[in-house]
Design a protein around this motif. Sequence first.
Motif, PDB file in Angstrom:
ATOM      1  N   VAL A  70       0.843  -1.205   0.000  1.00 53.77           N
ATOM      2  CA  VAL A  70       0.000   0.000   0.000  1.00 53.77           C
ATOM      3  C   VAL A  70       0.880   1.258   0.000  1.00 53.77           C
ATOM      4  O   VAL A  70       0.503   2.290  -0.574  1.00 53.77           O
ATOM      5  N   ASN A  71       2.050   1.154   0.595  1.00 50.75           N
ATOM      6  CA  ASN A  71       2.959   2.307   0.620  1.00 50.75           C
ATOM      7  C   ASN A  71       3.305   2.779  -0.802  1.00 50.75           C
ATOM      8  O   ASN A  71       3.551   3.959  -1.037  1.00 50.75           O
ATOM      9  N   LEU A  72       3.303   1.856  -1.753  1.00 56.65           N
ATOM     10  CA  LEU A  72       3.594   2.220  -3.147  1.00 56.65           C
ATOM     11  C   LEU A  72       2.559   3.190  -3.708  1.00 56.65           C
ATOM     12  O   LEU A  72       2.843   3.945  -4.635  1.00 56.65           O
ATOM     13  N   VAL A  73       1.347   3.126  -3.148  1.00 57.39           N
ATOM     14  CA  VAL A  73       0.289   4.027  -3.609  1.00 57.39           C
ATOM     15  C   VAL A  73       0.698   5.477  -3.366  1.00 57.39           C
ATOM     16  O   VAL A  73       0.398   6.369  -4.161  1.00 57.39           O
ATOM     17  N   ARG A  74       1.400   5.717  -2.277  1.00 53.89           N
ATOM     18  CA  ARG A  74       1.840   7.075  -1.945  1.00 53.89           C
ATOM     19  C   ARG A  74       2.758   7.637  -3.027  1.00 53.89           C
ATOM     20  O   ARG A  74       2.851   8.849  -3.203  1.00 53.89           O
ATOM     21  N   TYR A  75       3.458   6.752  -3.731  1.00 58.55           N
ATOM     22  CA  TYR A  75       4.383   7.179  -4.780  1.00 58.55           C
ATOM     23  C   TYR A  75       3.779   7.051  -6.179  1.00 58.55           C
ATOM     24  O   TYR A  75       4.480   7.196  -7.166  1.00 58.55           O
ATOM     25  N   SER A  76       2.498   6.735  -6.227  1.00 59.91           N
ATOM     26  CA  SER A  76       1.840   6.579  -7.533  1.00 59.91           C
ATOM     27  C   SER A  76       1.056   7.853  -7.826  1.00 59.91           C
ATOM     28  O   SER A  76       0.647   8.569  -6.910  1.00 59.91           O
ATOM     29  N   ALA A  77       0.845   8.119  -9.106  1.00 62.35           N
ATOM     30  CA  ALA A  77       0.217   9.382  -9.511  1.00 62.35           C
ATOM     31  C   ALA A  77      -1.189   9.524  -8.930  1.00 62.35           C
ATOM     32  O   ALA A  77      -1.925   8.538  -8.785  1.00 62.35           O
ATOM     33  N   SER A  78      -1.540  10.765  -8.627  1.00 59.31           N
ATOM     34  CA  SER A  78      -2.868  11.065  -8.104  1.00 59.31           C
ATOM     35  C   SER A  78      -3.390  12.331  -8.776  1.00 59.31           C
ATOM     36  O   SER A  78      -2.695  13.349  -8.821  1.00 59.31           O
ATOM     37  N   ASN A 137      -3.196  15.672  -7.396  1.00 56.88           N
ATOM     38  CA  ASN A 137      -2.471  15.278  -6.170  1.00 56.88           C
ATOM     39  C   ASN A 137      -3.379  15.222  -4.936  1.00 56.88           C
ATOM     40  O   ASN A 137      -2.908  15.387  -3.809  1.00 56.88           O
ATOM     41  N   GLN A 167      -5.008  12.696  -3.571  1.00 59.73           N
ATOM     42  CA  GLN A 167      -4.790  11.532  -2.695  1.00 59.73           C
ATOM     43  C   GLN A 167      -6.029  11.274  -1.833  1.00 59.73           C
ATOM     44  O   GLN A 167      -5.930  11.176  -0.607  1.00 59.73           O
ATOM     45  N   ILE A 225      -4.553   3.087 -11.040  1.00 59.87           N
ATOM     46  CA  ILE A 225      -3.108   3.308 -10.895  1.00 59.87           C
ATOM     47  C   ILE A 225      -2.613   2.651  -9.599  1.00 59.87           C
ATOM     48  O   ILE A 225      -1.629   1.907  -9.589  1.00 59.87           O
ATOM     49  N   GLN A 284      -2.748  -1.224  -9.658  1.00 59.84           N
ATOM     50  CA  GLN A 284      -1.693  -1.844 -10.461  1.00 59.84           C
ATOM     51  C   GLN A 284      -0.378  -1.841  -9.678  1.00 59.84           C
ATOM     52  O   GLN A 284       0.357  -2.832  -9.690  1.00 59.84           O
ATOM     53  N   SER A 285      -0.082  -0.755  -8.973  1.00 60.79           N
ATOM     54  CA  SER A 285       1.130  -0.711  -8.142  1.00 60.79           C
ATOM     55  C   SER A 285       1.083  -1.830  -7.093  1.00 60.79           C
ATOM     56  O   SER A 285       2.055  -2.565  -6.901  1.00 60.79           O
TER      57      SER A 285
END
Lengths: 189, 189
Positions: A30-38, A41, A43, A103, A106-107
Amino acid sequence: MLYDLVVKNRTYRRFDESVHISEQQLLEWVNLVRYSASGANLQSLKYIISIEKEKNEKIFSTLGWAAYLKDWYGPVEGERPSAYIVQLLDTTIATNFFCDDGIAMQSILLAAVEAGFGGCIFRTINRQLLIEQLQIPEEYQVVNVIALGKPIEKVVIDEIKDGDVKYWRDNKGVHHVPKRSLDEIILKI
Amino acid sequence: MLYDLVVKNRTYRRFDESVHISEQQLLEWVNLVRYSASGANLQSLKYIISIEKEKNEKIFSTLGWAAYLKDWYGPVEGERPSAYIVQLLDTTIATNFFCDDGIAMQSILLAAVEAGFGGCIFRTINRQLLIEQLQIPEEYQVVNVIALGKPIEKVVIDEIKDGDVKYWRDNKGVHHVPKRSLDEIILKI
């Protein structure tokens, strides 16, 4: 290579339920979501994770499995997901999440596959039941659910025939998914 | 590792326009969409690719750049994207694409980053103008546009402060993006 990971990331619906997924592992994904596009922004998506038997059963009971497999109502006990991630819209942040949901998923799924697991995205969810079962506060809307586990089924990609997109399972239990060709999805203009 | 790729995959808006992206490369990236999850396996999304100067300019003229940067109207000549991927809904297949759009774009962008490129997703698009410029047949709807190129800007992730999600650019041209903490996006219920 990413290619191998994307190809290995099939939709899996049967798992070895005895293989546990740790909370730490889920949080890393789930931490990868923080680095995925939003979008903008904002979020605005948030997550509930589940690895406990009782909570897993509650989530399982709200999911619609494999619409095209008419005689199959979901995995039997022992083959069910070991974990779930419930994706929610926090309506106190925004009423929209653009394409952030796909997005983010998929991450998460690529990370799960990299770690030797796999999963399935659900949009066919009894949302009201899920809200009741998990006592989700009213400011959240259920967007998607990801079921995760150690896959025990074989999934193969076939060329599409006569435009029929329905996946199917053969008599050896292999799950077949017809995919359009690259040529078909590229518009030459 | 996927983590490194996801972290490296920032939203880039300034590029070295002299670095070309080949058609073959773009097709490889779009090919990953075929192996990415699709709701009900409908695969209703299709793609136009662009690497030619004239076509690129047509697409560029339809895009809304960085809403939070009030004094910046998009990259200057020489810093514009080298390529574009236009994502379309083929309404002869379905009227819906579920969350396929985000899933597909994350696959494409991660592949681009792995190959040393980067990009930006656009939903703020003058859709009618884009349809006219590219003469897109009426059975297609414009969903998203991905701009791609060789990034020349530095993008850093900051901790969010007072809930302010607006990205900003400092006086050295570094682009700052405030992100919520993991703790904030996990709902503990």
